[in-house]
Design an enzyme around this catalytic site. Sequence first.
Site, PDB file in Angstrom:
ATOM      1  N   CYS A   1       0.143   5.451   0.729  1.00 35.97           N
ATOM      2  CA  CYS A   1      -0.839   6.424   1.197  1.00 35.97           C
ATOM      3  C   CYS A   1      -0.217   7.797   0.985  1.00 35.97           C
ATOM      4  O   CYS A   1       0.874   8.069   1.488  1.00 35.97           O
ATOM      5  CB  CYS A   1      -1.179   6.206   2.667  1.00 35.97           C
ATOM      6  SG  CYS A   1      -2.425   7.366   3.282  1.00 35.97           S
TER       7      CYS A   1
ATOM      8  N   ARG B   1       0.824  -1.201   0.000  1.00 35.90           N
ATOM      9  CA  ARG B   1       0.000   0.000   0.000  1.00 35.90           C
ATOM     10  C   ARG B   1       0.855   1.247   0.000  1.00 35.90           C
ATOM     11  O   ARG B   1       1.907   1.293   0.637  1.00 35.90           O
ATOM     12  CB  ARG B   1      -0.905   0.025   1.226  1.00 35.90           C
ATOM     13  CG  ARG B   1      -1.766   1.284   1.312  1.00 35.90           C
ATOM     14  CD  ARG B   1      -2.679   1.274   2.504  1.00 35.90           C
ATOM     15  NE  ARG B   1      -1.949   1.626   3.722  1.00 35.90           N
ATOM     16  CZ  ARG B   1      -2.528   1.722   4.913  1.00 35.90           C
ATOM     17  NH1 ARG B   1      -3.823   1.499   5.045  1.00 35.90           N
ATOM     18  NH2 ARG B   1      -1.821   2.030   5.975  1.00 35.90           N
TER      19      ARG B   1
END
Length: 124
Positions: free
Chosen positions: A104, A102
């Site tokens: 962000c 991930r």
Amino acid sequence: MHKAINSKYVPEAVGPYSHGAEFGNLVFTSGQLPIDAETGQIPATAAEQARVSLENVRKTLEEAGSSMKNVMKTTVFVSDLENFAAINEVYASYFSEPFPARSCVEVARLPKDVFVEIEAMAWK
């Protein structure tokens, strides 16, 4: 050649793009805004917006014959990292180990002035 993915269960795109695309066994979702497909409404809180965005990701993946358990990578765009904890708590309820990779990123602004937009890459 890639195939466009569009789902009647996801809000219409706010621009000239598909909900997602598939190429071979890979599925890529567009960034999913937190727009409720049934009501057209955007929730008021960052946590609820994260839930709606992730539901739109889920529905797009399922339209392509994939699922959240097949997600390899996500990108989470947030308008204010102060909302990170609330968004992360909801995000964690959609994935289990092994967690997808991930990124962000805090951005200056998102379409419709939402707090979060989420995209994913998965296999099928």
